[in-house]
Scaffold this motif. Sequence first.
Motif, PDB file in Angstrom:
ATOM      1  N   PHE A 239      56.386  33.860 -24.697  1.00 43.26           N
ATOM      2  CA  PHE A 239      55.907  33.029 -25.673  1.00 43.26           C
ATOM      3  C   PHE A 239      56.171  33.311 -26.825  1.00 43.26           C
ATOM      4  CE2 PHE A 239      55.059  33.256 -20.726  1.00 43.26           C
ATOM      5  CZ  PHE A 239      54.281  31.416 -20.927  1.00 43.26           C
ATOM      6  N   THR A 240      56.650  33.969 -28.109  1.00 38.68           N
ATOM      7  CA  THR A 240      56.967  33.136 -28.834  1.00 38.68           C
ATOM      8  C   THR A 240      56.935  32.063 -29.305  1.00 38.68           C
ATOM      9  OG1 THR A 240      57.116  35.691 -29.545  1.00 38.68           O
ATOM     10  CG2 THR A 240      57.701  34.907 -31.666  1.00 38.68           C
ATOM     11  N   PRO A 241      57.688  31.304 -28.797  1.00 40.30           N
ATOM     12  CA  PRO A 241      58.622  30.545 -29.454  1.00 40.30           C
ATOM     13  C   PRO A 241      58.102  29.378 -29.672  1.00 40.30           C
ATOM     14  CG  PRO A 241      60.470  31.467 -28.056  1.00 40.30           C
ATOM     15  CD  PRO A 241      59.067  31.707 -27.979  1.00 40.30           C
ATOM     16  N   VAL A 242      56.610  29.116 -28.284  1.00 39.52           N
ATOM     17  CA  VAL A 242      55.815  28.419 -28.350  1.00 39.52           C
ATOM     18  C   VAL A 242      54.185  29.161 -29.501  1.00 39.52           C
ATOM     19  CG1 VAL A 242      56.357  26.993 -27.023  1.00 39.52           C
ATOM     20  CG2 VAL A 242      54.570  28.751 -26.394  1.00 39.52           C
ATOM     21  N   SER A 243      54.233  30.352 -29.324  1.00 37.18           N
ATOM     22  CA  SER A 243      53.004  30.304 -29.729  1.00 37.18           C
ATOM     23  C   SER A 243      52.315  29.794 -30.852  1.00 37.18           C
ATOM     24  CB  SER A 243      53.320  32.283 -30.122  1.00 37.18           C
ATOM     25  OG  SER A 243      52.172  32.887 -30.738  1.00 37.18           O
ATOM     26  N   ASP A 244      52.368  29.328 -32.186  1.00 33.25           N
ATOM     27  CA  ASP A 244      52.453  29.179 -33.323  1.00 33.25           C
ATOM     28  C   ASP A 244      52.465  27.748 -32.987  1.00 33.25           C
ATOM     29  OD1 ASP A 244      51.337  31.209 -34.174  1.00 33.25           O
ATOM     30  OD2 ASP A 244      53.700  31.779 -34.941  1.00 33.25           O
ATOM     31  N   LEU A 245      53.095  26.977 -31.956  1.00 32.29           N
ATOM     32  CA  LEU A 245      53.109  25.477 -31.710  1.00 32.29           C
ATOM     33  C   LEU A 245      51.384  24.626 -30.950  1.00 32.29           C
ATOM     34  CD1 LEU A 245      56.250  24.776 -29.974  1.00 32.29           C
ATOM     35  CD2 LEU A 245      55.522  24.881 -32.064  1.00 32.29           C
ATOM     36  N   PRO A 246      51.531  23.555 -32.190  1.00 28.90           N
ATOM     37  CA  PRO A 246      49.923  22.864 -31.537  1.00 28.90           C
ATOM     38  C   PRO A 246      49.645  22.738 -30.354  1.00 28.90           C
ATOM     39  CG  PRO A 246      50.693  21.623 -33.268  1.00 28.90           C
ATOM     40  CD  PRO A 246      51.519  22.494 -33.098  1.00 28.90           C
ATOM     41  N   ILE A 247      48.729  23.180 -29.023  1.00 27.92           N
ATOM     42  CA  ILE A 247      49.031  22.647 -27.858  1.00 27.92           C
ATOM     43  C   ILE A 247      49.999  21.905 -26.401  1.00 27.92           C
ATOM     44  CG2 ILE A 247      46.649  22.803 -27.380  1.00 27.92           C
ATOM     45  CD1 ILE A 247      48.572  24.477 -24.943  1.00 27.92           C
ATOM     46  N   LYS A 248      48.702  20.228 -27.576  1.00 22.00           N
ATOM     47  CA  LYS A 248      49.252  19.518 -27.267  1.00 22.00           C
ATOM     48  C   LYS A 248      50.637  18.960 -27.206  1.00 22.00           C
ATOM     49  CE  LYS A 248      47.212  16.802 -30.671  1.00 22.00           C
ATOM     50  NZ  LYS A 248      46.185  15.475 -31.540  1.00 22.00           N
ATOM     51  N   SER A 249      51.311  19.989 -27.603  1.00 24.83           N
ATOM     52  CA  SER A 249      53.482  19.272 -28.426  1.00 24.83           C
ATOM     53  C   SER A 249      53.709  20.523 -26.885  1.00 24.83           C
ATOM     54  CB  SER A 249      52.889  19.722 -29.392  1.00 24.83           C
ATOM     55  OG  SER A 249      53.430  20.845 -29.898  1.00 24.83           O
ATOM     56  N   VAL A 250      53.502  21.875 -26.779  1.00 21.36           N
ATOM     57  CA  VAL A 250      54.231  21.744 -25.526  1.00 21.36           C
ATOM     58  C   VAL A 250      54.568  21.401 -24.420  1.00 21.36           C
ATOM     59  CG1 VAL A 250      53.924  24.197 -24.707  1.00 21.36           C
ATOM     60  CG2 VAL A 250      53.002  24.480 -26.518  1.00 21.36           C
ATOM     61  N   THR A 251      56.229  21.020 -24.343  1.00 21.83           N
ATOM     62  CA  THR A 251      56.307  20.409 -23.134  1.00 21.83           C
ATOM     63  C   THR A 251      56.782  21.359 -21.493  1.00 21.83           C
ATOM     64  OG1 THR A 251      58.332  20.306 -23.951  1.00 21.83           O
ATOM     65  CG2 THR A 251      57.340  19.356 -24.557  1.00 21.83           C
ATOM     66  N   LYS A 252      57.077  20.773 -21.110  1.00 23.44           N
ATOM     67  CA  LYS A 252      58.270  21.322 -19.285  1.00 23.44           C
ATOM     68  C   LYS A 252      58.883  21.765 -20.009  1.00 23.44           C
ATOM     69  CE  LYS A 252      59.512  19.351 -15.231  1.00 23.44           C
ATOM     70  NZ  LYS A 252      59.677  18.506 -14.370  1.00 23.44           N
ATOM     71  N   THR A 253      59.928  21.130 -20.805  1.00 23.04           N
ATOM     72  CA  THR A 253      61.064  21.281 -21.374  1.00 23.04           C
ATOM     73  C   THR A 253      61.053  23.142 -22.153  1.00 23.04           C
ATOM     74  OG1 THR A 253      62.662  19.545 -21.637  1.00 23.04           O
ATOM     75  CG2 THR A 253      63.213  21.616 -22.581  1.00 23.04           C
ATOM     76  N   ASP A 254      59.672  23.289 -23.234  1.00 20.50           N
ATOM     77  CA  ASP A 254      59.146  24.874 -23.252  1.00 20.50           C
ATOM     78  C   ASP A 254      59.546  25.708 -22.697  1.00 20.50           C
ATOM     79  OD1 ASP A 254      59.881  23.589 -26.344  1.00 20.50           O
ATOM     80  OD2 ASP A 254      58.052  22.494 -26.336  1.00 20.50           O
ATOM     81  N   ILE A 255      58.122  25.366 -21.679  1.00 19.60           N
ATOM     82  CA  ILE A 255      58.675  26.680 -20.280  1.00 19.60           C
ATOM     83  C   ILE A 255      59.620  27.067 -19.958  1.00 19.60           C
ATOM     84  CG2 ILE A 255      56.952  27.252 -18.639  1.00 19.60           C
ATOM     85  CD1 ILE A 255      55.096  26.919 -21.674  1.00 19.60           C
ATOM     86  N   ARG A 256      60.601  25.514 -19.451  1.00 22.11           N
ATOM     87  CA  ARG A 256      61.990  25.494 -19.114  1.00 22.11           C
ATOM     88  C   ARG A 256      62.476  26.788 -19.596  1.00 22.11           C
ATOM     89  NH1 ARG A 256      63.869  25.337 -13.249  1.00 22.11           N
ATOM     90  NH2 ARG A 256      65.959  25.378 -13.332  1.00 22.11           N
ATOM     91  N   GLN A 257      62.918  26.696 -20.855  1.00 21.80           N
ATOM     92  CA  GLN A 257      63.320  27.664 -21.727  1.00 21.80           C
ATOM     93  C   GLN A 257      62.528  29.232 -21.444  1.00 21.80           C
ATOM     94  OE1 GLN A 257      63.476  25.458 -25.271  1.00 21.80           O
ATOM     95  NE2 GLN A 257      65.088  24.218 -25.075  1.00 21.80           N
ATOM     96  N   ILE A 258      61.678  29.030 -21.841  1.00 23.40           N
ATOM     97  CA  ILE A 258      61.519  30.436 -21.654  1.00 23.40           C
ATOM     98  C   ILE A 258      61.276  31.149 -20.013  1.00 23.40           C
ATOM     99  CG2 ILE A 258      58.847  31.593 -21.773  1.00 23.40           C
ATOM    100  CD1 ILE A 258      57.752  29.887 -23.260  1.00 23.40           C
ATOM    101  N   GLN A 259      60.969  30.259 -19.593  1.00 24.50           N
ATOM    102  CA  GLN A 259      62.418  30.729 -17.828  1.00 24.50           C
ATOM    103  C   GLN A 259      63.075  31.434 -18.146  1.00 24.50           C
ATOM    104  OE1 GLN A 259      60.102  26.967 -15.846  1.00 24.50           O
ATOM    105  NE2 GLN A 259      60.415  28.165 -14.244  1.00 24.50           N
ATOM    106  N   GLU A 260      63.771  30.373 -18.286  1.00 21.66           N
ATOM    107  CA  GLU A 260      65.358  30.519 -18.597  1.00 21.66           C
ATOM    108  C   GLU A 260      66.156  31.903 -19.414  1.00 21.66           C
ATOM    109  OE1 GLU A 260      67.051  27.498 -19.953  1.00 21.66           O
ATOM    110  OE2 GLU A 260      67.297  25.883 -17.993  1.00 21.66           O
ATOM    111  N   ALA A 261      65.159  31.601 -20.014  1.00 25.15           N
ATOM    112  CA  ALA A 261      65.039  33.374 -20.798  1.00 25.15           C
ATOM    113  C   ALA A 261      65.126  34.760 -20.654  1.00 25.15           C
ATOM    114  CB  ALA A 261      64.375  33.329 -22.066  1.00 25.15           C
TER     115      ALA A 261
END
Length: 425
Positions: free
Chosen positions: A144-166
Amino acid sequence: MEIIKDKMDAMTVRRCLDEIGKREVEWRDNMCGGLSIRVRKKSSSWILRARLHGHMSTFTVGPIQSVTLLQARERAQKAKLMLKSGSDPREWLLAQSSGVSIIPKTESAMTWREAVTKYLDFIEQNRRKATYDDYRKTLLSQWFTPVSDLPIKSVTKTDIRQIQEAAFNAGKSAMSNKVLRNSKAFMAWISEQSWSEIDTNPVASSKSIEGAKTHPRTNLPTRRQIGEVFLKIQNAPVHIRSAVALLMLTAQRIETVISARREDIKTVDRSMVWDISPANMKSHRSHLLPATRMMEAVIRQAQVATADLVFMFPKTRLRRAGDDGNGHIASNPVRKRISSCGFTPHDARRAFATYMSDIAGAGMSDIKLILDHAEGRGSDVTASVYMQSQFITQKRAILDHWESFIIDCIYLANGKTELPAYLEF
């Protein structure tokens, strides 16, 4: 004022209502730190004790007549989050009771990691330790490092999908699914918090990556392994030996067994019964188990060894400074004895369900009566009490079959038809 600290349930609230006008008592909830029911001569209310600006303060959460246990815990958790950020929750708590919406906006720029930390605080207070450890190791992991410092309300479905794929592309198929599963639970909780400014769960409709699989949970102990457990614990301390044997003989969860109290062992129609308190059950329901011959043997040994103590399986050493020593044994000593034979305490439940179905011909409803799965019980309170009484004979027959199977397992592991002496107490 009398102080009581224990797990609360609906009956606790009812008892506190009955105490109004009789005595002053404070019943503290050990599931949510700082939360209590304070009973006085003319009233009873939920209160929260916590520090504000370095000083211990008392906050009124609401009257117990109109605020349920679940609501009180939720309000207390939100109030503690406000306190951590330096805000006084009194006005917000008052608004909850009056029905007026007062929503603090100080958390809108919260990052993913900060929000996860708050979520983990909630999980630690309200869920099992294993659940807390699972979420912590996943949501605070390197994935979850790619989204760790992002505002929580800016994290999208695509962000989580990319973590899944990684995770999936790194050969971590099970982790890929765990990323999604834990993210869904976390974001669902976040979307329910007034301070998050997130109204919907962005990953609610997300799916696993095709081909990603979870670790199979199919470890089934062999008959020899089941028998070996009873042989290996022969020389163990009585409280450990009895706890391990009781777990194996009843197929109950490890926390249910180690938290058994002496007062839970009762006599019904001149027969021993283990009346498990709702506080010690994952289902939070009372669970009645009639004692078989070997169950009675190990229980009586524990009773003799722990005379005048609250718990049947008491701890033998203090865990920390200030420990009063009046608790129950930790799970590790029990878990290690079983794991030394090649399976886990939860695998014992799987073994019960599998072997009783295959060998004894027990139906799924019979198995669920012992394991206390939801399908084996009625939802109506009166019906549940009636069913407990009616099923006692049926439960004894099932447990007798299981005990006979265990005896055969011991004979197999022992190489002779002889039981350890402690089972024939």
